[in-house]
Design a protein around this motif. Structure first.
Motif, PDB file in Angstrom:
ATOM      1  N   ALA A 146       0.826  -1.143  -0.137  1.00  0.00           N
ATOM      2  CA  ALA A 146      -0.133  -0.022  -0.076  1.00  0.00           C
ATOM      3  C   ALA A 146       0.785   1.459  -0.090  1.00  0.00           C
ATOM      4  CB  ALA A 146      -1.274   0.009   1.245  1.00  0.00           C
ATOM      5  N   VAL A 147       0.381   2.215  -0.544  1.00  0.00           N
ATOM      6  CA  VAL A 147       0.898   3.504  -0.341  1.00  0.00           C
ATOM      7  C   VAL A 147       0.219   4.489   0.417  1.00  0.00           C
ATOM      8  CG1 VAL A 147       2.320   3.452  -2.678  1.00  0.00           C
ATOM      9  CG2 VAL A 147       0.089   4.617  -2.647  1.00  0.00           C
ATOM     10  N   VAL A 148       0.594   5.499   0.871  1.00  0.00           N
ATOM     11  CA  VAL A 148      -0.008   6.610   1.723  1.00  0.00           C
ATOM     12  C   VAL A 148       0.663   8.030   1.256  1.00  0.00           C
ATOM     13  CG1 VAL A 148       1.548   6.289   3.712  1.00  0.00           C
ATOM     14  CG2 VAL A 148      -0.557   7.349   4.076  1.00  0.00           C
ATOM     15  N   PHE A 149      -0.207   8.817   0.988  1.00  0.00           N
ATOM     16  CA  PHE A 149       0.057  10.023   0.360  1.00  0.00           C
ATOM     17  C   PHE A 149       0.271  11.080   1.584  1.00  0.00           C
ATOM     18  CE2 PHE A 149      -1.844   8.188  -3.304  1.00  0.00           C
ATOM     19  CZ  PHE A 149      -0.653   8.288  -4.421  1.00  0.00           C
ATOM     20  N   PHE A 150       1.275  11.937   1.397  1.00  0.00           N
ATOM     21  CA  PHE A 150       1.100  13.164   2.437  1.00  0.00           C
ATOM     22  C   PHE A 150       1.609  14.243   1.325  1.00  0.00           C
ATOM     23  CE2 PHE A 150       1.607   9.830   5.578  1.00  0.00           C
ATOM     24  CZ  PHE A 150       0.436  10.132   6.210  1.00  0.00           C
ATOM     25  N   ASP A 151       1.009  15.611   1.884  1.00  0.00           N
ATOM     26  CA  ASP A 151       1.541  16.756   1.347  1.00  0.00           C
ATOM     27  C   ASP A 151       2.798  17.307   2.015  1.00  0.00           C
ATOM     28  OD1 ASP A 151      -0.657  16.718  -0.809  1.00  0.00           O
ATOM     29  OD2 ASP A 151      -1.953  18.385   0.499  1.00  0.00           O
ATOM     30  N   GLN A 152       3.233  18.110   1.352  1.00  0.00           N
ATOM     31  CA  GLN A 152       4.628  18.654   2.072  1.00  0.00           C
ATOM     32  C   GLN A 152       4.409  19.417   3.288  1.00  0.00           C
ATOM     33  OE1 GLN A 152       5.710  21.107  -1.366  1.00  0.00           O
ATOM     34  NE2 GLN A 152       4.961  22.992  -0.552  1.00  0.00           N
ATOM     35  N   ASP A 153       3.273  19.930   3.571  1.00  0.00           N
ATOM     36  CA  ASP A 153       3.136  20.578   4.859  1.00  0.00           C
ATOM     37  C   ASP A 153       2.067  19.812   5.884  1.00  0.00           C
ATOM     38  OD1 ASP A 153       0.578  20.658   3.458  1.00  0.00           O
ATOM     39  OD2 ASP A 153       0.158  22.969   3.456  1.00  0.00           O
ATOM     40  N   SER A 154       2.161  18.729   5.324  1.00  0.00           N
ATOM     41  CA  SER A 154       1.470  17.538   6.444  1.00  0.00           C
ATOM     42  C   SER A 154       2.010  17.287   7.580  1.00  0.00           C
ATOM     43  CB  SER A 154       0.756  16.493   5.785  1.00  0.00           C
ATOM     44  OG  SER A 154      -0.070  16.720   4.906  1.00  0.00           O
ATOM     45  N   LEU A 155       1.742  16.755   8.835  1.00  0.00           N
ATOM     46  CA  LEU A 155       2.364  16.571   9.880  1.00  0.00           C
ATOM     47  C   LEU A 155       1.616  15.418  10.559  1.00  0.00           C
ATOM     48  CD1 LEU A 155       4.912  16.484  11.267  1.00  0.00           C
ATOM     49  CD2 LEU A 155       4.317  18.298  12.836  1.00  0.00           C
ATOM     50  N   PRO A 156       1.691  14.164  10.157  1.00  0.00           N
ATOM     51  CA  PRO A 156       0.902  13.014  10.925  1.00  0.00           C
ATOM     52  C   PRO A 156       1.251  12.720  12.146  1.00  0.00           C
ATOM     53  CG  PRO A 156       2.469  12.183   9.203  1.00  0.00           C
ATOM     54  CD  PRO A 156       2.565  13.657   8.928  1.00  0.00           C
ATOM     55  N   PRO A 157       0.482  12.680  13.166  1.00  0.00           N
ATOM     56  CA  PRO A 157       0.908  12.200  14.598  1.00  0.00           C
ATOM     57  C   PRO A 157       1.338  10.809  14.438  1.00  0.00           C
ATOM     58  CG  PRO A 157      -1.424  13.164  14.438  1.00  0.00           C
ATOM     59  CD  PRO A 157      -0.867  13.043  13.051  1.00  0.00           C
ATOM     60  N   SER A 158       2.011  10.545  15.670  1.00  0.00           N
ATOM     61  CA  SER A 158       2.413   9.123  15.478  1.00  0.00           C
ATOM     62  C   SER A 158       1.115   8.140  15.544  1.00  0.00           C
ATOM     63  CB  SER A 158       3.311   9.058  17.144  1.00  0.00           C
ATOM     64  OG  SER A 158       3.628   7.612  17.419  1.00  0.00           O
ATOM     65  N   GLY A 159       1.479   6.952  15.022  1.00  0.00           N
ATOM     66  CA  GLY A 159       0.605   5.854  14.855  1.00  0.00           C
ATOM     67  C   GLY A 159      -0.573   6.088  13.923  1.00  0.00           C
ATOM     68  N   THR A 160      -0.335   7.286  12.977  1.00  0.00           N
ATOM     69  CA  THR A 160      -1.424   7.465  11.932  1.00  0.00           C
ATOM     70  C   THR A 160      -1.626   6.404  10.794  1.00  0.00           C
ATOM     71  OG1 THR A 160      -0.977   9.836  12.215  1.00  0.00           O
ATOM     72  CG2 THR A 160      -1.663   8.942  10.025  1.00  0.00           C
ATOM     73  N   VAL A 161      -0.253   6.070  10.343  1.00  0.00           N
ATOM     74  CA  VAL A 161      -0.129   4.952   9.337  1.00  0.00           C
ATOM     75  C   VAL A 161      -0.684   3.716   9.786  1.00  0.00           C
ATOM     76  CG1 VAL A 161       1.335   3.629   7.774  1.00  0.00           C
ATOM     77  CG2 VAL A 161       1.520   6.245   8.097  1.00  0.00           C
ATOM     78  N   ALA A 162      -0.468   3.279  10.954  1.00  0.00           N
ATOM     79  CA  ALA A 162      -0.900   2.046  11.458  1.00  0.00           C
ATOM     80  C   ALA A 162      -2.346   2.047  11.702  1.00  0.00           C
ATOM     81  CB  ALA A 162      -0.146   1.618  13.006  1.00  0.00           C
ATOM     82  N   ALA A 163      -2.806   3.211  12.262  1.00  0.00           N
ATOM     83  CA  ALA A 163      -4.334   3.122  12.399  1.00  0.00           C
ATOM     84  C   ALA A 163      -5.187   3.231  10.905  1.00  0.00           C
ATOM     85  CB  ALA A 163      -4.704   4.454  12.931  1.00  0.00           C
ATOM     86  N   LEU A 164      -4.426   3.644  10.198  1.00  0.00           N
ATOM     87  CA  LEU A 164      -5.154   3.567   8.666  1.00  0.00           C
ATOM     88  C   LEU A 164      -4.978   2.337   7.999  1.00  0.00           C
ATOM     89  CD1 LEU A 164      -3.518   6.746   6.863  1.00  0.00           C
ATOM     90  CD2 LEU A 164      -5.943   6.458   7.700  1.00  0.00           C
ATOM     91  N   GLU A 165      -3.804   1.667   8.454  1.00  0.00           N
ATOM     92  CA  GLU A 165      -3.536   0.123   7.904  1.00  0.00           C
ATOM     93  C   GLU A 165      -4.714  -0.725   8.572  1.00  0.00           C
ATOM     94  OE1 GLU A 165      -0.437  -3.544   7.850  1.00  0.00           O
ATOM     95  OE2 GLU A 165      -0.020  -1.662   8.989  1.00  0.00           O
ATOM     96  N   ARG A 166      -4.749  -0.622   9.980  1.00  0.00           N
ATOM     97  CA  ARG A 166      -6.001  -1.509  10.479  1.00  0.00           C
ATOM     98  C   ARG A 166      -7.265  -1.233  10.027  1.00  0.00           C
ATOM     99  NH1 ARG A 166      -3.024   0.246  15.136  1.00  0.00           N
ATOM    100  NH2 ARG A 166      -4.424   1.976  15.472  1.00  0.00           N
TER     101      ARG A 166
END
Length: 307
Positions: free
Chosen positions: A89-109
């Motif tokens: 899977a890919v996850v996109f982010f804009d250059q000015d985004s700042l994902p909190p810790s655990g963001t990608v794991a929550a999306l994957e779940r």
């Protein structure tokens, strides 16, 4: 890094970035994804170039384009690198985004849960808050009279949306293989909308994860204006209105795009025409770009704006 069940690769597209914000983003992603693919559109100043050379090469694959090839083309470049790196899977982010810790794991779940239920998830995305806003608006649903919102009642909710913005959205690679990549003819605006509508025409669905929240800037700057009520409105450089209006017309011509989206977008475009025609600081330029975008859309002209 996400669980052993999948390999998630982040794709970040940068154009004239604030280098410190970009570094913070890449550092925030390092413990959350297998790798980050950073695609830089256009040349950088020497100091910025030197700063980016300090990024961890063991985690970040950097691609550089000599000119701005557009958001869609840059995302496709990142997708192709992620595919070669074995991404599930890919996850996109804009250059000015700042994902909190655990963001990608929550999306994957959320993706795995919806997939296990047979709900055909095309993408899952974060809840976002517009810059300067005090509330979380929820996720977009298409209505005959325009665009509505599916609100988040609590953080445990995963709600269905009709489309997601690309920043903070996770897309399974097998869905990209089936639907195809981003439409490079659109260059920048409506890229995520078009892809979601195309995927939806193939039976895929989209889900917003209420427990993952991220602030996201939707324009170059915003201002507080009275228009029936006080509201904060994001505004862009005039050329962005060219892309918005041209790409809307291009999508009206496509059979797989839902009719209710077309109707809602016509209403939205008319509201923008009136609002920015009254309040934009460079209203003549903005209106000229809107009408030129309409004209070029009617002539089926895509790609980069040719001034």
């Amino acid at each position: 890094m996400p669980g052993d069940s999948s390999i998630v690769v982040a794709v970040v597209v940068a154009y004239r970035p604030d280098i410190e914000s970009l570094r913070l983003l890449v550092e925030a992603l390092a413990p959350q994804v297998a790798r980050t693919v950073l695609v830089v559109n256009g040349p950088l100043e020497p100091e910025a170039e030197a700063s980016l050379r300090g990024l961890d090469p063991g985690h970040t694959t950097r691609l550089g384009n000599a000119r701005n090839v557009g958001l869609a083309a840059a995302q496709n470049q990142g997708i192709e690198v992620a595919r070669r790196q074995g991404a599930d899977a890919v996850v996109f982010f804009d250059q000015d985004s700042l994902p909190p810790s655990g963001t990608v794991a929550a999306l994957e779940r959320a993706w795995r849960e919806r997939d296990a239920k047979g709900e055909s998830p095309g993408a899952v995305g974060v809840a976002y808050q517009g810059e300067g806003s005090r509330h979380w608006p929820g996720f977009v649903r298409i209505r005959w009279w325009g665009f509505g919102r599916r609100p988040c009642r609590n953080e445990a909710d995963i709600v269905e949306a009709d489309f997601l913005i690309s920043s903070g959205s996770l897309i399974p690679m097998r869905v990209l293989d089936d639907v195809g990549g981003m439409d490079e003819a659109l260059f920048v605006d409506h890229v995520d909308t078009e892809w979601c509508l195309r995927a939806a025409s193939k039976g895929y669905r989209f889900f917003g994860v209420c427990g993952v929240r991220m602030t996201h800037a939707l324009g170059e700057h915003s201002q507080r204006i009275w228009f029936g009520r006080w509201r904060r409105v994001s505004s862009h450089r005039p050329v962005r209105y060219y892309y918005m209006f041209r790409n809307s017309v291009l999508l009206y011509r496509r059979r797989y795009v839902r009719f209710d989206w077309k109707l809602g977008d016509v209403l939205r475009s008319l509201q923008m025409l009136v609002f920015f025609g009254l309040f934009a600081s460079r209203r003549r330029e903005v209106l000229a770009m809107m009408f030129r975008g309409w004209r070029d859309g009617l002539h089926n002209r895509g790609g980069e704006f040719e001034g």
